[in-house]
Write a protein that holds these residues in place. Structure first.
Motif, PDB file in Angstrom:
ATOM      1  N   GLY A   1       0.849  -1.310  -0.244  1.00  0.00           N
ATOM      2  CA  GLY A   1       0.185   0.225  -0.019  1.00  0.00           C
ATOM      3  C   GLY A   1       0.697   1.290   0.370  1.00  0.00           C
ATOM      4  N   VAL A   2      -0.136   2.074  -0.655  1.00  0.00           N
ATOM      5  CA  VAL A   2       1.088   3.665  -1.416  1.00  0.00           C
ATOM      6  C   VAL A   2       0.077   4.660  -0.833  1.00  0.00           C
ATOM      7  CG1 VAL A   2       2.017   5.005  -2.045  1.00  0.00           C
ATOM      8  CG2 VAL A   2       3.102   3.147  -2.368  1.00  0.00           C
ATOM      9  N   LYS A   3       0.427   6.120   0.139  1.00  0.00           N
ATOM     10  CA  LYS A   3      -0.428   6.705   0.909  1.00  0.00           C
ATOM     11  C   LYS A   3       0.199   7.594   0.340  1.00  0.00           C
ATOM     12  CE  LYS A   3      -3.561   4.175   3.851  1.00  0.00           C
ATOM     13  NZ  LYS A   3      -3.102   3.084   3.929  1.00  0.00           N
TER      14      LYS A   3
ATOM     15  N   LEU B   1      -4.271  10.571  -2.571  1.00  0.00           N
ATOM     16  CA  LEU B   1      -4.023   8.976  -3.364  1.00  0.00           C
ATOM     17  C   LEU B   1      -3.813   7.401  -1.756  1.00  0.00           C
ATOM     18  CD1 LEU B   1      -3.226   7.088  -5.532  1.00  0.00           C
ATOM     19  CD2 LEU B   1      -0.989   7.451  -5.261  1.00  0.00           C
ATOM     20  N   ASN B   2      -4.571   6.891  -2.311  1.00  0.00           N
ATOM     21  CA  ASN B   2      -4.702   5.632  -1.127  1.00  0.00           C
ATOM     22  C   ASN B   2      -4.685   4.360  -1.837  1.00  0.00           C
ATOM     23  OD1 ASN B   2      -5.673   3.700   0.860  1.00  0.00           O
ATOM     24  ND2 ASN B   2      -7.602   4.223   1.122  1.00  0.00           N
ATOM     25  N   GLY B   3      -3.229   3.926  -2.866  1.00  0.00           N
ATOM     26  CA  GLY B   3      -3.589   3.164  -3.840  1.00  0.00           C
ATOM     27  C   GLY B   3      -2.931   1.472  -3.341  1.00  0.00           C
ATOM     28  N   ALA B   4      -3.465   0.461  -3.700  1.00  0.00           N
ATOM     29  CA  ALA B   4      -3.041  -1.271  -3.870  1.00  0.00           C
ATOM     30  C   ALA B   4      -2.232  -1.061  -4.864  1.00  0.00           C
ATOM     31  CB  ALA B   4      -4.219  -1.998  -3.313  1.00  0.00           C
ATOM     32  N   TYR B   5      -0.983  -2.058  -4.446  1.00  0.00           N
ATOM     33  CA  TYR B   5       0.003  -2.728  -5.838  1.00  0.00           C
ATOM     34  C   TYR B   5       0.090  -3.768  -5.411  1.00  0.00           C
ATOM     35  CZ  TYR B   5      -0.171   2.627  -6.548  1.00  0.00           C
ATOM     36  OH  TYR B   5      -0.412   3.535  -6.744  1.00  0.00           O
ATOM     37  N   LEU B   6      -0.534  -4.942  -6.893  1.00  0.00           N
ATOM     38  CA  LEU B   6       0.025  -6.304  -6.740  1.00  0.00           C
ATOM     39  C   LEU B   6       1.029  -6.621  -7.462  1.00  0.00           C
ATOM     40  CD1 LEU B   6      -0.676  -9.199  -5.711  1.00  0.00           C
ATOM     41  CD2 LEU B   6      -1.796  -9.290  -7.770  1.00  0.00           C
TER      42      LEU B   6
ATOM     43  N   LEU C   1      10.828   8.123  -6.721  1.00  0.00           N
ATOM     44  CA  LEU C   1       9.097   9.725  -6.175  1.00  0.00           C
ATOM     45  C   LEU C   1       9.434  11.125  -5.906  1.00  0.00           C
ATOM     46  CD1 LEU C   1       6.141   7.207  -7.484  1.00  0.00           C
ATOM     47  CD2 LEU C   1       6.774   9.117  -8.946  1.00  0.00           C
ATOM     48  N   GLU C   2       9.837  10.100  -4.045  1.00  0.00           N
ATOM     49  CA  GLU C   2       9.851  10.879  -2.826  1.00  0.00           C
ATOM     50  C   GLU C   2      10.752  12.261  -3.324  1.00  0.00           C
ATOM     51  OE1 GLU C   2       9.000   7.584   0.841  1.00  0.00           O
ATOM     52  OE2 GLU C   2      10.829   7.719  -0.148  1.00  0.00           O
TER      53      GLU C   2
ATOM     54  N   LEU D   1       3.974   3.831   3.126  1.00  0.00           N
ATOM     55  CA  LEU D   1       4.344   2.741   2.349  1.00  0.00           C
ATOM     56  C   LEU D   1       4.172   1.656   3.903  1.00  0.00           C
ATOM     57  CD1 LEU D   1       5.410   0.447   0.288  1.00  0.00           C
ATOM     58  CD2 LEU D   1       7.846   0.399   1.474  1.00  0.00           C
ATOM     59  N   THR D   2       2.386   1.015   3.046  1.00  0.00           N
ATOM     60  CA  THR D   2       2.817   0.223   4.127  1.00  0.00           C
ATOM     61  C   THR D   2       2.634  -1.455   3.492  1.00  0.00           C
ATOM     62  OG1 THR D   2       0.261   0.026   3.581  1.00  0.00           O
ATOM     63  CG2 THR D   2       1.462   1.253   5.575  1.00  0.00           C
TER      64      THR D   2
END
Length: 257
Positions: A126-128, A206-211, A227-228, A240-241
């Motif tokens: 997860g990326v917020k 942004l509340n993204g989830a990435y496989l 990006l940071e 990052l989670t």
């Protein structure tokens, strides 16, 4: 009754449950794997007194009771992420017994096996993205000749800066999701959370989830680091989670019975 945490595949050994926690959603009730062909269901027994159709709605109104069991559900799924391909089930997926569960697995076998193929070798991250907006109103100015004109000029400047910052944010959000998704097998932008939920400084944008395939995780995380660095001066920060069970990529799961 059986509580179902996840459907698994590729578990080491013939449905070896050695990686499962000693208890699941009910204290003292062991978690086990119920085999079904090349799949298995991670389950534990529960009582109809708490989880039956008449009792459960009232139980779910108890925030403490529900919160403890959500965490227990998550612990079981987390225990499997590193040792198997995991299809997490929704919280409180329940079946009357093993026969009903096996019937549901049989009815959904093709879809479950297709999902296993899609998820195999990947984990969810997860990326917020959070953003601190510049003030929209100008700071107060001293009274005196020309003070009114100066105030309105400062107000226009503040509004212009806010509009420019929001445009930069929109670009940053779109570019962040695009670049992270490009190195992932699948991606989803979930609804952003209000401050009362996320309890972080600033606004969530942004509340993204990435496989992400395990083999690509290092490159994917380097994309996030880039990006940071790119947006460090734009009031944007990332959180990052993970890795998590792929909750956002499993489809409909199973309907309990």
């Amino acid at each position: 009754m059986l509580y179902v945490y996840a459907i698994t595949a590729d578990h080491p050994g013939p449905h070896d449950a050695g990686s499962l926690p000693g208890e699941g959603i009910v204290p003292g009730a062991p978690v086990r794997l119920l085999p079904f062909g090349d799949l298995a269901a991670a389950v534990s027994p529960v009582s109809a007194v708490d989880f039956g159709p008449e009792a459960l709605p009232a139980r779910l109104q108890d925030v403490d009771w529900t919160g403890q069991r959500v965490l227990a559900h998550q612990r079981v799924v987390d225990s499997l992420v590193d040792v198997a391909t995991v299809l997490p089930m929704k919280f409180c997926t329940l079946f009357s017994g093993a026969a009903a569960l096996r019937a549901a697995l049989a009815d959904n076998r093709a879809a479950l096996e297709a999902t296993v193929v899609r998820l195999r070798g990947a984990r969810e991250w997860g990326v917020k993205l959070f953003w601190e907006a510049p003030p929209a109103e100008p700071a107060p100015v001293e009274r005196g000749p020309g003070a009114g004109a100066a105030f309105f000029q400062r107000k226009r400047d503040a509004q212009r800066l806010r509009a420019e910052a929001e445009a930069a944010l929109a670009h940053g959000v779109a570019e962040s999701h695009r670049r992270l998704a490009a190195r992932a097998r699948a991606a989803v932008a979930n609804p952003v959370q209000p401050a009362a939920v996320h309890r972080r400084r600033g606004e969530m944008a942004l509340n993204g989830a990435y496989l992400v395939p395990r083999a690509d995780e290092a490159a994917w995380r380097e994309s996030l680091a880039e990006l940071e660095r790119t947006y460090a001066g734009a009031g944007i920060r990332y959180e990052l989670t993970g890795p998590w069970g792929p909750y956002n990529f499993t489809g409909g799961g199973l309907a309990g019975s």
